[in-house]
Design an enzyme around this catalytic site. Structure first.
Site, PDB file in Angstrom:
ATOM      1  N   GLY A  25     -11.106  25.483  29.954  1.00 10.45           N
ATOM      2  CA  GLY A  25     -12.222  25.510  30.903  1.00 10.45           C
ATOM      3  C   GLY A  25     -12.993  24.204  30.950  1.00 10.45           C
ATOM      4  CG  ASP A  62      -5.032  30.634  37.245  1.00 11.28           C
ATOM      5  OD1 ASP A  62      -5.790  31.467  36.711  1.00 11.28           O
ATOM      6  OD2 ASP A  62      -5.023  30.414  38.469  1.00 11.28           O
ATOM      7  CG  LEU A  74     -11.939  30.375  31.040  1.00 11.82           C
ATOM      8  CD1 LEU A  74     -11.528  31.515  31.960  1.00 11.82           C
ATOM      9  CD2 LEU A  74     -10.710  29.585  30.627  1.00 11.82           C
ATOM     10  CE1 TYR A 112     -27.786  33.231  31.395  1.00 12.30           C
ATOM     11  CE2 TYR A 112     -27.009  34.595  33.208  1.00 12.30           C
ATOM     12  CZ  TYR A 112     -27.968  33.767  32.663  1.00 12.30           C
ATOM     13  OH  TYR A 112     -29.095  33.468  33.379  1.00 12.30           O
ATOM     14  CE1 TYR A 163     -23.537  34.706  35.477  1.00 12.35           C
ATOM     15  CE2 TYR A 163     -23.172  36.848  34.465  1.00 12.35           C
ATOM     16  CZ  TYR A 163     -22.858  35.509  34.588  1.00 12.35           C
ATOM     17  OH  TYR A 163     -21.861  34.973  33.804  1.00 12.35           O
ATOM     18  CB  ALA A 187     -19.070  27.386  36.703  1.00 14.83           C
TER      19      ALA A 187
HETATM   20  P1  NAD Z   1     -17.996  24.872  33.924  1.00 10.85           P
HETATM   21  O1  NAD Z   1     -17.834  24.719  35.389  1.00 10.85           O
HETATM   22  O2  NAD Z   1     -18.079  23.649  33.104  1.00 10.85           O
HETATM   23  O3  NAD Z   1     -16.841  25.752  33.290  1.00 10.85           O
HETATM   24  C1  NAD Z   1     -16.188  26.818  33.916  1.00 10.85           C
HETATM   25  C2  NAD Z   1     -14.716  26.438  33.962  1.00 10.85           C
HETATM   26  O4  NAD Z   1     -13.945  27.601  34.226  1.00 10.85           O
HETATM   27  C3  NAD Z   1     -14.406  25.442  35.078  1.00 10.85           C
HETATM   28  O5  NAD Z   1     -13.799  24.292  34.512  1.00 10.85           O
HETATM   29  C4  NAD Z   1     -13.395  26.187  35.965  1.00 10.85           C
HETATM   30  O6  NAD Z   1     -12.447  25.336  36.512  1.00 10.85           O
HETATM   31  C5  NAD Z   1     -12.795  27.124  34.929  1.00 10.85           C
HETATM   32  N1  NAD Z   1     -12.069  28.262  35.500  1.00 10.85           N
HETATM   33  C6  NAD Z   1     -12.457  29.123  36.480  1.00 10.85           C
HETATM   34  N2  NAD Z   1     -11.492  30.022  36.701  1.00 10.85           N
HETATM   35  C7  NAD Z   1     -10.471  29.740  35.846  1.00 10.85           C
HETATM   36  C8  NAD Z   1      -9.198  30.307  35.603  1.00 10.85           C
HETATM   37  N3  NAD Z   1      -8.752  31.357  36.292  1.00 10.85           N
HETATM   38  N4  NAD Z   1      -8.415  29.738  34.661  1.00 10.85           N
HETATM   39  C9  NAD Z   1      -8.833  28.664  33.957  1.00 10.85           C
HETATM   40  N5  NAD Z   1     -10.030  28.093  34.134  1.00 10.85           N
HETATM   41  C10 NAD Z   1     -10.842  28.624  35.083  1.00 10.85           C
HETATM   42  O7  NAD Z   1     -19.291  25.786  33.764  1.00 10.85           O
HETATM   43  P2  NAD Z   1     -20.061  26.372  32.508  1.00 10.85           P
HETATM   44  O8  NAD Z   1     -21.301  26.949  33.098  1.00 10.85           O
HETATM   45  O9  NAD Z   1     -20.185  25.378  31.414  1.00 10.85           O
HETATM   46  O10 NAD Z   1     -19.153  27.586  32.048  1.00 10.85           O
HETATM   47  C11 NAD Z   1     -18.496  27.655  30.801  1.00 10.85           C
HETATM   48  C12 NAD Z   1     -18.769  29.013  30.168  1.00 10.85           C
HETATM   49  O11 NAD Z   1     -20.150  29.073  29.818  1.00 10.85           O
HETATM   50  C13 NAD Z   1     -18.507  30.200  31.072  1.00 10.85           C
HETATM   51  O12 NAD Z   1     -17.947  31.255  30.330  1.00 10.85           O
HETATM   52  C14 NAD Z   1     -19.894  30.580  31.538  1.00 10.85           C
HETATM   53  O13 NAD Z   1     -20.010  31.921  31.945  1.00 10.85           O
HETATM   54  C15 NAD Z   1     -20.663  30.316  30.252  1.00 10.85           C
HETATM   55  N6  NAD Z   1     -22.108  30.239  30.399  1.00 10.85           N
HETATM   56  C16 NAD Z   1     -22.677  29.360  31.265  1.00 10.85           C
HETATM   57  C17 NAD Z   1     -24.060  29.329  31.400  1.00 10.85           C
HETATM   58  C18 NAD Z   1     -24.721  28.368  32.337  1.00 10.85           C
HETATM   59  O14 NAD Z   1     -25.922  28.507  32.606  1.00 10.85           O
HETATM   60  N7  NAD Z   1     -24.026  27.364  32.841  1.00 10.85           N
HETATM   61  C19 NAD Z   1     -24.876  30.201  30.633  1.00 10.85           C
HETATM   62  C20 NAD Z   1     -24.246  31.072  29.746  1.00 10.85           C
HETATM   63  C21 NAD Z   1     -22.871  31.099  29.637  1.00 10.85           C
END
Ligand code: NAD
Length: 392
Positions: free
Chosen positions: A97, A161, A209, A260, A270, A312
């Site tokens: 991810g 994926d 991810l 989250y 959400y 994301a």
């Molecule tokens: P990010 O965009 O850096 O990471 C999400 C990644 O998931 C992306 O690189 C995307 O290409 C990848 N992805 C989506 N569908 C996919 C698939 N089918 N196969 C492989 N990869 C796939 O964003 P982020 O916010 O850092 O997210 C990372 C994790 O952190 C996630 O689980 C997200 O729910 C969690 N999170 C984020 C937040 C926030 O506020 N950003 C808060 C709590 C938790």
């Protein structure tokens, strides 16, 4: 002239005199410190006893804890610089991810790289080309600088994926989709095989991810397809990743995901079953901690991270003329969390380092909050209904 027979006894008695003197110095120093008992003294004594390893945990999994903790002095207090002791040289970490430098996956990669781990990543095919081009062009160079001034190296990028477990799962429309053109081997099973072929045993797997095609819809309006898609991409993908990677992970290794607070408290906006997927992820963390702990000696944890403006999260939705969901979430956190400070992706990176390194050797099955404490609040202190009420 002095003969050897007369010189030798004199030298021996001088040596025993010196030994007595140094023994008495130690006794007097300890007596002095005990008579001036305070917290600092205990720390000083602790650092003294560290040298002879009294009462300390020895990290079994860790040739990796190289040097003893280096004491540093700040505000007149001795602090142990624990970070300096985490050495992940020789360890391999796969981070699923990562497609740019804005998200939690990148920050975790940097923290682990800072400790010396070899970093390999899994990137979603639709964003793979743009990520690889960005790396080639040096777009992420400024965000790649490690503590020692060197640049983080991503040893290999695997197309991944995470909604497909085996080649048989890939439908025709994906195989022929132009964003997947020229790629193969991107299912979880195939990526696991490729990583094993390239690196043999690995130590750390990060699931960073999530994807919910109907995330902007309230749960009440979410379709079965959307709900199951969120669950498949954001929760089952973690189960599958561990299933396929654990057999070639070293004992003492660690698996970590990102969750989250929407899993346990209502976060309007959400939607699309993403809250349900995060609840699954947290529940699965416990069951997998048990199963993978017993079967492979691997730890399984999840970090419940505070809001971060990643790519994301920025896509979660916006009403015309309004802030995005994540901008609201960040502002809300600052206004209501116990710690009214910014949260950086590095904060999650550092906790990930703890949870995946020998420092967290006995920690498994936990949801660790890295959110400035927002999770523990039961009332919004900036709510209009609270106007005029003194908070503390
Ligand atoms: P990010 O965009 O850096 O990471 C999400 C990644 O998931 C992306 O690189 C995307 O290409 C990848 N992805 C989506 N569908 C996919 C698939 N089918 N196969 C492989 N990869 C796939 O964003 P982020 O916010 O850092 O997210 C990372 C994790 O952190 C996630 O689980 C997200 O729910 C969690 N999170 C984020 C937040 C926030 O506020 N950003 C808060 C709590 C938790």
């Amino acid at each position: 002239m002095l003969s050897l027979q007369r010189l030798l006894p004199a030298a021996l008695s001088l040596r025993s005199l010196l030994q007595w003197v140094s023994l008495w110095r130690i006794v007097i120093e300890i007596a002095f410190r005990i008579s001036h008992t305070n917290a600092d003294t205990f720390l000083t004594l602790e650092t003294y006893f560290q040298k002879i390893d009294v009462g300390r945990t020895t990290f079994r999994a860790s040739t990796s804890v190289a040097a003893p903790a280096t004491p540093t002095v700040r505000n007149g207090k001795t602090e142990l610089n624990m970070a300096a002791t985490v050495d992940l040289k020789g360890k391999v970490a796969f981070i699923a991810g990562v497609a740019d430098s804005t998200g939690y996956g990148w920050a975790i990669a940097k923290s682990l790289a800072n400790a010396g781990a070899t970093i390999i990543v899994g990137t979603w095919p639709p964003v793979l080309k743009i990520f690889e081009k960005g790396l080639e062009r040096g777009n992420f160079d400024a965000d790649s600088i490690l503590d020692d001034g060197s640049k983080m190296e991503i040893a290999k990028v695997y197309p991944l994926d995470a909604v497909f477990d085996t080649p048989d799962d890939v439908p025709e429309e994906i195989k022929t989709n132009k964003r997947y053109a020229g790629l193969d081997g991107y299912t979880i099973e195939e990526v696991a095989k490729a990583v094993e072929a390239d690196y043999g045993k690995i130590d750390i797997v990060i699931h960073s991810l999530a994807n919910g095609p109907e995330v902007t819809k309230p749960l009440l309006e979410t379709s079965r397809k959307g709900y199951l898609a969120a669950s498949s991409a954001s929760a089952y993908s973690a189960v599958s990743l561990l299933q396929k990677f654990a057999p070639f992970m070293n004992e003492g290794g660690a698996f970590l995901s990102l969750t989250y607070i929407a899993s346990e408290k209502v976060i309007p906006g959400y939607g699309g079953g993403m809250s349900s997927a995060k609840a699954q992820l947290e529940s699965d963390t416990k069951v997998l901690a048990f199963e993978a702990g017993r079967k492979y000696g691997i730890r399984v944890n999840t970090i419940s991270a505070g809001p971060l403006k990643s790519r994301a999260a920025s896509a979660i939705g916006k009403e015309p003329g309004q802030k995005t969901f994540i901008e609201y979430a960040i502002d809300y956190s600052k206004a209501n969390a116990p710690l009214a400070q910014d949260l950086y992706s590095e904060d999650v990176g550092n906790t990930a380092l703890f949870l995946t390194s020998p420092l967290g050797r006995t920690v498994t099955g936990v949801t660790m909050y890295v959110d400035n404490g927002l999770h523990c609040m039961g009332m919004a202190i900036d709510s209009k209904s609270m106007d005029g009420r003194a908070m503390f």
